[in-house]
Motif scaffolding. Structure first.
Motif, PDB file in Angstrom:
ATOM      1  N   THR A  59       1.017   2.759 -10.733  1.00 61.06           N
ATOM      2  CA  THR A  59       0.229   3.088  -9.542  1.00 61.06           C
ATOM      3  C   THR A  59      -0.926   2.104  -9.375  1.00 61.06           C
ATOM      4  O   THR A  59      -1.223   1.660  -8.263  1.00 61.06           O
ATOM      5  CB  THR A  59      -0.317   4.523  -9.651  1.00 61.06           C
ATOM      6  OG1 THR A  59       0.766   5.432  -9.861  1.00 61.06           O
ATOM      7  CG2 THR A  59      -1.058   4.909  -8.391  1.00 61.06           C
ATOM      8  N   ALA A  60      -1.551   1.750 -10.479  1.00 65.51           N
ATOM      9  CA  ALA A  60      -2.703   0.844 -10.420  1.00 65.51           C
ATOM     10  C   ALA A  60      -2.283  -0.591 -10.121  1.00 65.51           C
ATOM     11  O   ALA A  60      -2.980  -1.317  -9.400  1.00 65.51           O
ATOM     12  CB  ALA A  60      -3.477   0.903 -11.741  1.00 65.51           C
ATOM     13  N   TRP A  61      -1.136  -1.019 -10.681  1.00 66.91           N
ATOM     14  CA  TRP A  61      -0.664  -2.393 -10.503  1.00 66.91           C
ATOM     15  C   TRP A  61       0.776  -2.370  -9.987  1.00 66.91           C
ATOM     16  O   TRP A  61       1.732  -2.634 -10.744  1.00 66.91           O
ATOM     17  CB  TRP A  61      -0.741  -3.159 -11.815  1.00 66.91           C
ATOM     18  CG  TRP A  61      -2.143  -3.273 -12.336  1.00 66.91           C
ATOM     19  CD1 TRP A  61      -3.134  -4.075 -11.862  1.00 66.91           C
ATOM     20  CD2 TRP A  61      -2.695  -2.551 -13.437  1.00 66.91           C
ATOM     21  NE1 TRP A  61      -4.278  -3.915 -12.588  1.00 66.91           N
ATOM     22  CE2 TRP A  61      -4.046  -2.981 -13.573  1.00 66.91           C
ATOM     23  CE3 TRP A  61      -2.210  -1.581 -14.327  1.00 66.91           C
ATOM     24  CZ2 TRP A  61      -4.891  -2.460 -14.546  1.00 66.91           C
ATOM     25  CZ3 TRP A  61      -3.059  -1.072 -15.303  1.00 66.91           C
ATOM     26  CH2 TRP A  61      -4.375  -1.506 -15.407  1.00 66.91           C
ATOM     27  N   PRO A  62       0.973  -2.037  -8.724  1.00 64.52           N
ATOM     28  CA  PRO A  62       2.330  -1.882  -8.192  1.00 64.52           C
ATOM     29  C   PRO A  62       3.165  -3.160  -8.226  1.00 64.52           C
ATOM     30  O   PRO A  62       4.395  -3.096  -8.165  1.00 64.52           O
ATOM     31  CB  PRO A  62       2.089  -1.415  -6.750  1.00 64.52           C
ATOM     32  CG  PRO A  62       0.699  -1.846  -6.432  1.00 64.52           C
ATOM     33  CD  PRO A  62      -0.054  -1.780  -7.710  1.00 64.52           C
ATOM     34  N   LYS A 105       0.831  -1.199   0.000  1.00 62.74           N
ATOM     35  CA  LYS A 105       0.000   0.000   0.000  1.00 62.74           C
ATOM     36  C   LYS A 105       0.864   1.248   0.000  1.00 62.74           C
ATOM     37  O   LYS A 105       0.609   2.207  -0.754  1.00 62.74           O
ATOM     38  CB  LYS A 105      -0.936  -0.010   1.213  1.00 62.74           C
ATOM     39  CG  LYS A 105      -1.833   1.222   1.275  1.00 62.74           C
ATOM     40  CD  LYS A 105      -2.716   1.191   2.510  1.00 62.74           C
ATOM     41  CE  LYS A 105      -3.570   2.449   2.589  1.00 62.74           C
ATOM     42  NZ  LYS A 105      -4.429   2.460   3.802  1.00 62.74           N
ATOM     43  N   THR A 106       1.906   1.259   0.835  1.00 59.37           N
ATOM     44  CA  THR A 106       2.815   2.404   0.869  1.00 59.37           C
ATOM     45  C   THR A 106       3.523   2.568  -0.469  1.00 59.37           C
ATOM     46  O   THR A 106       3.700   3.690  -0.963  1.00 59.37           O
ATOM     47  CB  THR A 106       3.848   2.224   1.994  1.00 59.37           C
ATOM     48  OG1 THR A 106       3.163   2.097   3.241  1.00 59.37           O
ATOM     49  CG2 THR A 106       4.791   3.415   2.060  1.00 59.37           C
ATOM     50  N   HIS A 107       3.925   1.439  -1.065  1.00 61.11           N
ATOM     51  CA  HIS A 107       4.561   1.448  -2.375  1.00 61.11           C
ATOM     52  C   HIS A 107       3.657   2.152  -3.383  1.00 61.11           C
ATOM     53  O   HIS A 107       4.093   3.024  -4.145  1.00 61.11           O
ATOM     54  CB  HIS A 107       4.823  -0.006  -2.794  1.00 61.11           C
ATOM     55  CG  HIS A 107       5.495  -0.148  -4.125  1.00 61.11           C
ATOM     56  ND1 HIS A 107       6.649  -0.872  -4.290  1.00 61.11           N
ATOM     57  CD2 HIS A 107       5.195   0.323  -5.367  1.00 61.11           C
ATOM     58  CE1 HIS A 107       7.017  -0.844  -5.561  1.00 61.11           C
ATOM     59  NE2 HIS A 107       6.135  -0.129  -6.236  1.00 61.11           N
ATOM     60  N   GLY A 153       2.132   6.731  -6.772  1.00 61.44           N
ATOM     61  CA  GLY A 153       1.060   7.634  -7.178  1.00 61.44           C
ATOM     62  C   GLY A 153       1.383   9.085  -6.880  1.00 61.44           C
ATOM     63  O   GLY A 153       1.135   9.974  -7.705  1.00 61.44           O
ATOM     64  N   LEU A 154       1.960   9.333  -5.715  1.00 62.60           N
ATOM     65  CA  LEU A 154       2.315  10.696  -5.318  1.00 62.60           C
ATOM     66  C   LEU A 154       3.392  11.275  -6.219  1.00 62.60           C
ATOM     67  O   LEU A 154       3.266  12.405  -6.716  1.00 62.60           O
ATOM     68  CB  LEU A 154       2.791  10.680  -3.860  1.00 62.60           C
ATOM     69  CG  LEU A 154       3.334  11.979  -3.285  1.00 62.60           C
ATOM     70  CD1 LEU A 154       2.282  13.065  -3.312  1.00 62.60           C
ATOM     71  CD2 LEU A 154       3.828  11.741  -1.851  1.00 62.60           C
ATOM     72  N   ALA A 168       2.052  11.837  -9.834  1.00 60.36           N
ATOM     73  CA  ALA A 168       1.241  13.052  -9.928  1.00 60.36           C
ATOM     74  C   ALA A 168       2.128  14.299  -9.915  1.00 60.36           C
ATOM     75  O   ALA A 168       1.888  15.253 -10.660  1.00 60.36           O
ATOM     76  CB  ALA A 168       0.239  13.097  -8.772  1.00 60.36           C
ATOM     77  N   ALA A 169       3.159  14.274  -9.082  1.00 60.30           N
ATOM     78  CA  ALA A 169       4.080  15.413  -9.021  1.00 60.30           C
ATOM     79  C   ALA A 169       4.809  15.581 -10.348  1.00 60.30           C
ATOM     80  O   ALA A 169       4.961  16.707 -10.853  1.00 60.30           O
ATOM     81  CB  ALA A 169       5.075  15.228  -7.879  1.00 60.30           C
ATOM     82  N   TRP A 170       5.266  14.452 -10.940  1.00 58.78           N
ATOM     83  CA  TRP A 170       5.976  14.543 -12.224  1.00 58.78           C
ATOM     84  C   TRP A 170       5.074  15.124 -13.308  1.00 58.78           C
ATOM     85  O   TRP A 170       5.495  15.979 -14.091  1.00 58.78           O
ATOM     86  CB  TRP A 170       6.477  13.163 -12.653  1.00 58.78           C
ATOM     87  CG  TRP A 170       7.172  13.198 -13.979  1.00 58.78           C
ATOM     88  CD1 TRP A 170       8.463  13.555 -14.233  1.00 58.78           C
ATOM     89  CD2 TRP A 170       6.591  12.886 -15.255  1.00 58.78           C
ATOM     90  NE1 TRP A 170       8.733  13.489 -15.581  1.00 58.78           N
ATOM     91  CE2 TRP A 170       7.602  13.086 -16.231  1.00 58.78           C
ATOM     92  CE3 TRP A 170       5.324  12.468 -15.670  1.00 58.78           C
ATOM     93  CZ2 TRP A 170       7.363  12.874 -17.582  1.00 58.78           C
ATOM     94  CZ3 TRP A 170       5.094  12.246 -17.024  1.00 58.78           C
ATOM     95  CH2 TRP A 170       6.114  12.444 -17.950  1.00 58.78           C
ATOM     96  N   ILE A 171       3.830  14.684 -13.359  1.00 56.26           N
ATOM     97  CA  ILE A 171       2.890  15.219 -14.348  1.00 56.26           C
ATOM     98  C   ILE A 171       2.691  16.716 -14.140  1.00 56.26           C
ATOM     99  O   ILE A 171       2.628  17.498 -15.097  1.00 56.26           O
ATOM    100  CB  ILE A 171       1.558  14.458 -14.280  1.00 56.26           C
ATOM    101  CG1 ILE A 171       1.762  13.011 -14.759  1.00 56.26           C
ATOM    102  CG2 ILE A 171       0.479  15.152 -15.099  1.00 56.26           C
ATOM    103  CD1 ILE A 171       0.567  12.098 -14.531  1.00 56.26           C
ATOM    104  N   ALA A 172       2.614  17.142 -12.872  1.00 56.87           N
ATOM    105  CA  ALA A 172       2.480  18.574 -12.581  1.00 56.87           C
ATOM    106  C   ALA A 172       3.716  19.346 -13.034  1.00 56.87           C
ATOM    107  O   ALA A 172       3.618  20.444 -13.598  1.00 56.87           O
ATOM    108  CB  ALA A 172       2.242  18.780 -11.088  1.00 56.87           C
TER     109      ALA A 172
END
Length: 380
Positions: free
Chosen positions: A67-70, A2-4, A9-10, A13-17
């Protein structure tokens, strides 16, 4: 796991931003005039926008899938590989925040054990604080950049008159690493680190200094990573000392984050962008000069009219052009400065009235600047 997933995901999202805030850096059709600085060739005008769009789409899809399939590491590996290819095509893309994310993704890819992966990510986060603070223990930060930061708010403006406070802030940033790694202090320093990033977010935002907004997602990601990885629930795993059996990935990522930046201080043997020297004001500066600006090629003239200063000859600071056009600082190294200078020399006709300069400083000793000036007609 879950942490992975949360970490991927975090950071995704930052890279896309980041890409959205610096789109001309990644996609040439977004108004790019700054040349590409490839790893193995001369500087040249932007390449195929279609290839860049396909690469960016593939990287974003890889990060979303990771992110969806770690459990399926191939998606994250594909995204990392795509980014490395884009960096080799233009070193300006090798920004500190991208390096930070690549180190984190390498940690997640390199081990199946959650504890080792999280430990490696903690070393990356704390290493940034340690070296960023150490490199700010300089008169160039305390006397120059610290007062500038203080101008962000009316209540901090008077503090800029006291350089000693600048040194204290730098030391405090370095101590964040110690406080987060030392278990008894971790709960307190966790809050301090988050507040530290909130201040930077507000100070650099459009409502305050309105400068280098591309790093805002990085600061948000750092704050959230600290909150996640140094929480009381993680206390048992996030120990101050390494376990008896250390994962090779922890050693590799820890070495890149904690050891290699020292080589930059020793003799510039490690890149500025990978040494966590953000806002230290000690990076070399370079620029171009000419007395015949009308001879410059068309794609450069607009930047020259906007940013050139001085009399005869006029001068253009490379970073002014990069920040305005790419929305990031250019990759700072002697090689890239020379690449860009040679491009501008060709663009200006390589006359004896044009050339470039480079200034280096001794980080902890003001007044020891080293200045080099080279004409286009000289061998570089």
């Amino acid at each position: 796991m879950k942490t992975h997933r949360v970490i991927v995901g975090l950071t995704a999202a930052a890279w896309i931003a980041h890409v959205s805030l610096s789109l001309p850096l990644w996609y040439s059709k977004a108004g790019r005039t700054f040349p590409l600085l490839p790893l193995w060739a001369e500087a040249h005008r932007a390449s195929s926008a279609l290839a860049e769009a396909i690469a960016l789409g593939a990287i974003a899809a890889g990060l979303i899938a990771a992110t969806a399939w770690p459990y399926r590491r191939a998606y994250l590996a594909l995204a990392c590989g795509g980014m490395c290819v884009l960096v080799t095509l233009d070193l300006n893309r090798a920004q500190p925040w991208l390096y930070f994310y690549l180190l984190i993704w390498a940690a997640l890819l390199g081990t199946k054990e959650a504890r080792s992966a999280e430990q490696a990510v903690r070393l990356v986060v704390t290493g940034v604080y340690a070296w960023s603070g150490i490199y700010k223990l300089s008169p160039y930060f305390a006397e120059d950049n610290f007062p500038w930061f203080c101008n962000a708010f009316s209540w901090t403006r008077p503090l800029g008159a006291y350089p000693l406070l600048g040194y204290a802030v730098a030391a405090g940033e370095a101590l964040l690493a110690v406080g987060l790694l030392w278990r008894p202090c971790r709960p307190y320093f966790r809050y301090i680190a988050v507040l530290f990033h909130l201040f930077i977010l507000l100070a650099l935002s459009p409502i305050r200094l309105n400068w280098n907004s591309v790093v805002i997602p990085w600061n948000a990601a750092m704050a959230l990573l600290v909150w996640l990885l140094f929480s009381p629930e993680k206390g048992a795993a996030a120990t101050a000392s390494l376990p008896q059996r250390v994962s090779p990935v922890v050693l590799f990522v820890g070495g890149l984050t904690w050891v290699m930046p020292a080589l930059n201080a020793i003799g510039g043997w490690w890149p500025e962008a990978f040494s966590w020297k953000m806002y230290s004001n000690t990076q070399p500066e370079a620029g171009f000069f000419t007395s015949d600006a009308h001879k410059l090629c068309p794609e450069v003239r607009a930047a020259w009219r906007k940013h050139a200063w001085g009399g005869t000859p006029e001068r253009l600071l490379f970073d002014d052009w990069a920040m305005d056009n790419l929305r990031v600082p250019m990759f700072n190294s002697r090689r890239t400065h020379t690449q860009l200078a040679q491009y501008l020399c060709r663009c200006s006709g390589a006359t004896s009235k044009a050339g470039w300069w480079r200034m280096e400083v001794a980080p902890w000793r003001r007044g020891a600047e080293r200045w080099q000036e080279v004409l286009c007609t000289q061998r570089q």
